[in-house]
Design a protein around this motif. Structure first.
Motif, PDB file in Angstrom:
ATOM      1  N   LEU A 147     156.526  24.377  35.751  1.00 15.02           N
ATOM      2  CA  LEU A 147     156.246  23.405  34.692  1.00 15.02           C
ATOM      3  C   LEU A 147     154.829  23.555  34.153  1.00 15.02           C
ATOM      4  O   LEU A 147     154.602  23.512  32.938  1.00 15.02           O
ATOM      5  CB  LEU A 147     156.466  21.989  35.225  1.00 15.02           C
ATOM      6  N   VAL A 148     153.859  23.705  35.048  1.00 10.50           N
ATOM      7  CA  VAL A 148     152.454  23.861  34.631  1.00 10.50           C
ATOM      8  C   VAL A 148     151.887  25.101  35.317  1.00 10.50           C
ATOM      9  O   VAL A 148     151.268  25.020  36.379  1.00 10.50           O
ATOM     10  CB  VAL A 148     151.626  22.613  34.985  1.00 10.50           C
ATOM     11  N   PRO A 149     152.095  26.268  34.729  1.00 11.49           N
ATOM     12  CA  PRO A 149     151.591  27.510  35.331  1.00 11.49           C
ATOM     13  C   PRO A 149     150.084  27.655  35.122  1.00 11.49           C
ATOM     14  O   PRO A 149     149.466  26.919  34.347  1.00 11.49           O
ATOM     15  CB  PRO A 149     152.354  28.595  34.580  1.00 11.49           C
ATOM     16  N   LEU A 150     149.507  28.628  35.809  1.00 14.35           N
ATOM     17  CA  LEU A 150     148.070  28.866  35.700  1.00 14.35           C
ATOM     18  C   LEU A 150     147.693  29.445  34.343  1.00 14.35           C
ATOM     19  O   LEU A 150     146.574  29.225  33.853  1.00 14.35           O
ATOM     20  CB  LEU A 150     147.602  29.808  36.810  1.00 14.35           C
ATOM     21  N   GLU A 151     148.599  30.203  33.750  1.00 14.42           N
ATOM     22  CA  GLU A 151     148.348  30.820  32.438  1.00 14.42           C
ATOM     23  C   GLU A 151     149.295  30.208  31.415  1.00 14.42           C
ATOM     24  O   GLU A 151     150.349  29.680  31.755  1.00 14.42           O
ATOM     25  CB  GLU A 151     148.562  32.326  32.510  1.00 14.42           C
TER      26      GLU A 151
END
Length: 363
Positions: A147-151
């Motif tokens: 849902l909220v990746p690093l990139e």
């Protein structure tokens, strides 16, 4: 013969500051009482932030109608325009024995930053839980990094979106919506995060809602939202089950209310909804409450905007080169700038508020 000056047609503001100026101007035109409760933080553009309460009607009224905007910051753009319309067009015909209180920008930080969440990345409508034993949502943890990746480059967006859609297909869309949006308390930088304790707006409500209600014994609440359902459609959502007295009163007032508890609504059943917390603050008051949810775009588009926003504030730069595009993406997911959309909202809002006032007057 005195000619009344025509009221300006409400517009969807471009910024929180503009929305606040317009609602305060409408309050002045209507001659209502206004009380400002400043937020300790400045806004995105350095402006003062506040919850403004605009009140029409007698202090000793036995019935009160409270209309709230901006529980989910960015959704306040539509809510503020509806409140402005009510002040200009309906405040003078309000029943004499009912007090109406407009709570403008319950989450002013999210409103200013064009975010759904507050200054702590907290979804205010997931924050009203038993903090001695916060809810668990283990399913969210399994997809949190998707849902909220690093990139947030194009390749990562495509890969994670594909994986999320595959998960939705595996568990079913209803269950997927519940996992993602019902509330989670273990991933502070994620979406639909409920926090780790009562946030500023939570504490404000607990302190000041009883003051707004005063000595009244009947309370109606309309909490204005956008982002779920068909474009322009206004669904009334109850936090109560269909066999609860408040739900029954809601159907008497409005004809049809949909229970999120019973799976009737476009909303998943939530943890920490503030409407469900009211009874503890005004225990001797008869409460009839509903969220009025206006649709905008499809659910996946809304979800993508929230993912982008969460990434920006967790791993990106909220003032960097990608920020304006993401804020525009979020606004477009929760606000339709076509005047016809706002006109549709006004018509539905007029019917809902008028029915509530008639019910409160009837006693």
């Amino acid at each position: 013969m005195t000619t009344r000056t025509a009221s300006p047609t409400p517009q969807l503001a471009a910024t929180y500051g503009e929305a606040r100026s317009e609602i305060l101007a409408a309050g002045a035109r209507a001659g209502v009482d206004v009380t400002a409760f400043p937020h300790p933080s400045p806004g995105r553009l350095g402006e003062e932030l506040a919850i403004d309460v605009l009140t029409a009607g007698p202090d000793e009224a036995d019935s009160v109608l409270v209309i709230v905007s901006g529980t989910h910051g960015v959704e306040g753009y539509a809510g503020s325009a509806l409140q402005q319309w009510w002040l200009d067009e309906q405040s003078r015909t309000r029943p004499d024995d009912v007090r109406v209180a407009l709570v403008h920008a319950l989450n002013p930080v999210g409103f200013s930053w064009v975010r759904r969440v507050n200054e702590d990345n907290v979804d205010l409508n997931r924050n009203f839980v038993d903090w001695t034993s916060p809810p668990r949502n283990d399913g969210y943890g399994e997809i949190a990094d998707l849902l909220v990746p690093l990139e947030w480059d194009e390749a990562t967006q495509e890969a994670t979106t594909t994986a999320l859609l595959e998960e939705a297909d595996r568990v079913g869309f209803g269950r997927f919506q519940e996992i993602v949006s019902s509330g989670q308390y273990a991933h502070p930088s994620g979406i639909f995060h409920g926090g780790s304790g009562p946030v500023w707006s939570h504490r404000w409500l607990a302190r000041h809602l009883p003051e707004i209600v005063g000595s009244a014994r009947r309370l109606g609440i309309i909490d204005l939202h956008t982002g779920l359902g068909p474009s322009g459609h206004g669904e009334l959502i109850s936090h109560e089950a269909s066999d609860d007295p408040g739900y029954a009163r809601g159907t008497d007032w409005w004809g049809k209310v949909r229970s999120m508890r019973d799976g009737e609504s476009v909303s998943a059943s939530l943890e920490g909804d503030w409407l469900a917390a009211i009874e503890q603050w005004v225990p001797d008051v008869e409460i009839t409450a509903a969220a009025l949810e206006f649709g905008t775009v499809d659910t996946i588009t809304v979800l993508q905007s929230l993912r982008a926003d969460a990434w920006l504030h967790a791993h990106g730069d909220p003032n960097g080169p990608q920020a304006e595009a993401i804020r525009s993406q979020v606004r477009a997911a929760f606000v339709d700038d076509d005047p016809a959309w706002l006109a549709t909202l006004i018509e539905r809002f007029d019917g809902i508020t008028s029915a509530a006032l008639a019910a409160l007057t009837a006693g």
